[in-house]
Motif scaffolding. Structure first.
Motif, short mmCIF file in Angstrom:
data_model
loop_
_atom_site.label_atom_id
_atom_site.label_comp_id
_atom_site.label_asym_id
_atom_site.label_seq_id
_atom_site.Cartn_x
_atom_site.Cartn_y
_atom_site.Cartn_z
N VAL A 81 0.87 -1.17 0.00
CA VAL A 81 0.00 0.00 0.00
C VAL A 81 0.91 1.23 0.00
O VAL A 81 2.12 1.11 -0.19
N THR A 82 0.34 2.40 0.21
CA THR A 82 1.13 3.63 0.14
C THR A 82 1.24 4.27 1.52
O THR A 82 0.27 4.31 2.28
N CYS A 83 2.43 4.74 1.83
CA CYS A 83 2.67 5.44 3.09
C CYS A 83 3.13 6.86 2.82
O CYS A 83 3.91 7.12 1.89
N HIS A 84 2.65 7.80 3.65
CA HIS A 84 3.09 9.19 3.65
C HIS A 84 3.75 9.48 4.98
O HIS A 84 3.19 9.18 6.03
N THR A 85 4.93 10.05 4.95
CA THR A 85 5.58 10.44 6.20
C THR A 85 4.91 11.69 6.76
O THR A 85 4.77 12.69 6.08
N VAL A 86 4.49 11.60 8.02
CA VAL A 86 3.81 12.73 8.67
C VAL A 86 4.66 13.36 9.76
O VAL A 86 4.45 14.52 10.13
N ASN A 87 5.64 12.61 10.28
CA ASN A 87 6.49 13.18 11.32
C ASN A 87 7.79 12.40 11.41
O ASN A 87 7.80 11.17 11.34
N THR A 88 8.89 13.14 11.53
CA THR A 88 10.21 12.54 11.70
C THR A 88 10.89 13.20 12.88
O THR A 88 10.94 14.43 12.97
N PHE A 89 11.41 12.38 13.78
CA PHE A 89 12.04 12.91 14.98
C PHE A 89 13.32 12.14 15.25
O PHE A 89 13.36 10.91 15.15
N MET A 90 14.39 12.87 15.55
CA MET A 90 15.67 12.26 15.91
C MET A 90 15.79 12.25 17.42
O MET A 90 16.00 13.29 18.05
N GLN A 91 15.66 11.08 18.01
CA GLN A 91 15.73 10.94 19.47
C GLN A 91 17.19 11.02 19.90
O GLN A 91 18.06 10.34 19.35
N THR A 92 17.46 11.85 20.89
CA THR A 92 18.84 12.04 21.34
C THR A 92 19.09 11.51 22.75
O THR A 92 20.23 11.32 23.14
N SER A 93 18.04 11.27 23.52
CA SER A 93 18.25 10.78 24.88
C SER A 93 17.90 9.30 24.97
O SER A 93 18.71 8.44 24.65
N TYR A 94 16.66 8.99 25.37
CA TYR A 94 16.25 7.60 25.51
C TYR A 94 15.62 7.12 24.21
O TYR A 94 14.63 7.67 23.74
N CYS A 95 16.18 6.07 23.64
CA CYS A 95 15.69 5.55 22.35
C CYS A 95 14.88 4.29 22.61
O CYS A 95 15.43 3.18 22.65
N ASP A 96 13.57 4.45 22.82
CA ASP A 96 12.72 3.29 23.09
C ASP A 96 12.39 2.51 21.83
O ASP A 96 12.12 1.32 21.88
N TRP A 97 12.42 3.18 20.67
CA TRP A 97 12.25 2.48 19.40
C TRP A 97 12.89 3.31 18.30
O TRP A 97 13.03 4.53 18.43
N ALA A 98 13.29 2.66 17.24
CA ALA A 98 13.92 3.35 16.11
C ALA A 98 13.42 2.73 14.82
O ALA A 98 13.17 1.53 14.74
N SER A 99 13.28 3.56 13.80
CA SER A 99 12.84 3.05 12.51
C SER A 99 13.91 2.22 11.83
O SER A 99 13.60 1.35 11.01
N CYS A 100 15.17 2.47 12.19
CA CYS A 100 16.27 1.72 11.57
C CYS A 100 17.48 1.72 12.48
O CYS A 100 17.86 2.78 13.00
N GLY A 101 18.06 0.56 12.70
CA GLY A 101 19.29 0.43 13.47
C GLY A 101 20.37 -0.19 12.61
O GLY A 101 20.10 -1.04 11.75
N GLU A 102 21.62 0.20 12.82
CA GLU A 102 22.71 -0.24 11.95
C GLU A 102 23.25 -1.63 12.26
O GLU A 102 24.00 -2.18 11.49
N TRP A 103 22.89 -2.23 13.40
CA TRP A 103 23.42 -3.55 13.72
C TRP A 103 22.38 -4.30 14.52
O TRP A 103 21.95 -3.86 15.58
N CYS A 104 21.97 -5.46 14.03
CA CYS A 104 20.86 -6.19 14.64
C CYS A 104 21.24 -6.94 15.91
O CYS A 104 20.36 -7.36 16.66
N LEU A 105 22.54 -7.15 16.14
CA LEU A 105 22.96 -7.92 17.30
C LEU A 105 23.08 -7.09 18.56
O LEU A 105 23.28 -7.64 19.65
N THR A 106 22.96 -5.77 18.45
CA THR A 106 23.04 -4.90 19.62
C THR A 106 21.86 -3.93 19.62
O THR A 106 21.22 -3.70 18.60
N ARG A 107 21.59 -3.34 20.76
CA ARG A 107 20.52 -2.38 20.89
C ARG A 107 20.92 -1.07 20.22
O ARG A 107 22.07 -0.63 20.30
N THR A 108 19.95 -0.44 19.53
CA THR A 108 20.22 0.81 18.83
C THR A 108 20.65 1.89 19.81
O THR A 108 20.01 2.12 20.84
N ALA A 109 21.74 2.58 19.51
CA ALA A 109 22.25 3.65 20.36
C ALA A 109 22.83 4.74 19.47
O ALA A 109 23.34 4.47 18.39
N GLY A 110 22.73 5.98 19.92
CA GLY A 110 23.28 7.10 19.15
C GLY A 110 22.31 7.54 18.08
O GLY A 110 21.49 8.43 18.28
#
Length: 461
Positions: free
Chosen positions: A59-88
């Motif tokens: 189906v089609t998705c429209h981005t409505v909001n983008t936020f860069m979390q800098t403190s506590y990252c409870d979820w992320a749209s993309c992480g660079e390494w699957c074996l560790t928790r997303t940080a930074g």
């Protein structure tokens, strides 16, 4: 005191046999490690994909909001390494999910009037920067600048701003360390901007002479003078669009029809026709409201947003986006794991392509996505069961086959090769039990010892 006996030399072994043993041992270890790693990288994600219940039809998705979390990252749209928790790096993208819009074709267009005009987004990193701490570099500073401790970026190069400067006055050449914030400068005299102000991108003008169609896509617009607009499929609310056997006309150019405007995913030209996909928000604007000769993108966006007439009253063709919504707001993940293992900056590229939320009159990111009918908490941008099955098959067969072959080869060698009294490996099933390779034992000068301790053999021995 007697002389010390020299150590006995190690006989030269069959190099081919040694290479086979080393190669099999290396293959066994590497394939075993690969099986362990692929359990986390391929096998478990593949199992989750097959059991996820996500619809395979995009189906089609429209981005409505983008936020860069800098403190506590409870979820992320993309992480660079699957074996560790997303940080930074923690991008959080929220999207609206809807059915695909209408496929539209504009016919009878005048070729000379078909023009595509782009107003690309501005890259803030491309702004020219001045270091006012470096001598007389800022002695003639003029324009609107974004400064931080004497380092100023010239916003006037790419933006047209109309701020009201009412703050402190700073000489950029002598009081450079006071340059913090936004300033309006003229020949090194800078006045701080305290109130909120707005800037617009520099964009080319849009010709309006004889134009009755405006198709917006990404940060561009296709203009033309056409006779009619037809649809190749029909919207069905929050269900899949229904293909039409014959194109259905929903707009024709005449004195009372008005100017047709719509937002589409992509537009392509074919001689005297324009073909567009995923068209929504089809609207009609009175010709009298369109400025004569030229208008800028700001006026175009304003006309489109304030349009009161819809192109199709039945909302079957180029319908309003609100008629197609499945989920009004939900989280976007790059895939089911919300991470990648390439370590090549893939998440930053994903943020650039999927993270535009339409701020400052820019086109929001629009892209195919996949959703679960029973779970509205998230959608994924990448989901391909065929690709998943292909990767699983390769990841399972290749290392498993290498592991079994190398293990079987080592077992055969263990059973068929022995070490004889001469410290050489012998093949029990090779040519009468001769040493592997059939080469004689080589001796050198170091093999000779003192006559009293180890007499040398004579020729007739």
């Amino acid at each position: 005191m007697g002389r010390k006996a020299k150590p006995l030399p190690i006989p030269e072994q069959d190099r081919r046999l040694c290479r086979i043993i080393c190669l099999c041992q290396l293959t066994l270890v590497l394939s075993g490690v690969a099986l362990v790693y692929l359990t986390v990288a391929i096998y478990m994600p593949s199992h989750r994909a097959f059991q996820s219940g996500i619809e395979p039809t995009p189906v089609t998705c429209h981005t409505v909001n983008t936020f860069m979390q800098t403190s506590y990252c409870d979820w992320a749209s993309c992480g660079e390494w699957c074996l560790t928790r997303t940080a930074g790096f923690c991008p959080q993208i929220e999207v609206q999910v809807r059915r695909n819009g209408t496929q539209v074709r504009l016919e009878g267009c005048r070729p000379r009037r078909l023009v595509s005009i782009a107003c690309p987004q501005v890259d803030p990193e491309a702004l020219k920067k001045f270091n006012c701490n470096n001598g007389t570099e800022c002695s003639a500073l003029t324009g609107v600048f974004n400064c931080s401790l004497g380092h100023c970026a010239n916003m006037s190069e790419l933006y047209q701003c109309a701020p009201k400067a009412d703050g402190i006055v700073v000489n950029s050449e002598h009081d450079n360390m006071k340059l913090n914030g936004f300033f309006s400068c003229y020949k090194s005299t800078c006045v701080k901007i305290k109130q909120v102000f707005y800037c617009t991108r520099y964009c080319p003008k849009i010709s309006t002479t004889g134009v009755n169609v405006y198709l917006l896509y990404e940060d561009s617009v296709y203009t033309g003078e056409c006779e009619r607009a037809v649809a190749l499929d029909k919207a069905n609310g929050s269900e899949d669009p229904v293909p039409l056997a014959d194109p259905a006309e929903f707009w024709r150019a005449d004195n009372d029809s008005g100017v047709l405007m719509a937002s589409c995913l992509a537009v392509s030209r074919h001689d005297t026709t324009l073909s567009a996909t995923d068209c929504v928000n089809g609207s009609l604007v009175d010709q009298a409201r369109v400025p004569k000769l030229f208008m800028n993108f700001t006026v175009l966006w304003s006309l489109y947003e304030q349009a009161e007439r819809v192109a199709d009253l039945g909302q079957w063709f180029a319908p309003q986006q609100s008629q197609l919504v499945i989920y009004n707001r939900t989280k976007l993940y790059i895939n089911l794991e919300a991470c990648v293992n390439t370590l090549q900056g893939e998440c930053k590229q994903f943020l650039n392509t999927h993270g535009r939320d339409g701020d400052n009159h820019t086109a929001p990111s629009r892209f195919p996505c996949y959703y679960d009918k029973s779970d509205s908490s998230f959608v994924v941008a990448r989901f391909d069961l065929r690709k998943t099955w292909r990767e699983l098959l390769i990841a399972a067969l290749v290392p498993s086959t290498l592991f079994l072959l190398s293990a079987a080869t080592l077992c055969v060698i263990t059973r068929s090769v022995t070490v004889g009294d001469d410290a050489r490996m012998h093949c029990k099933y090779c040519g009468g039990g001769s040493p592997a390779g059939g080469e004689p034992v080589r001796t050198g000068p170091d093999d000779e010892t003192d006559n009293e301790e180890s007499p040398a053999l004579g020729p007739g021995a």
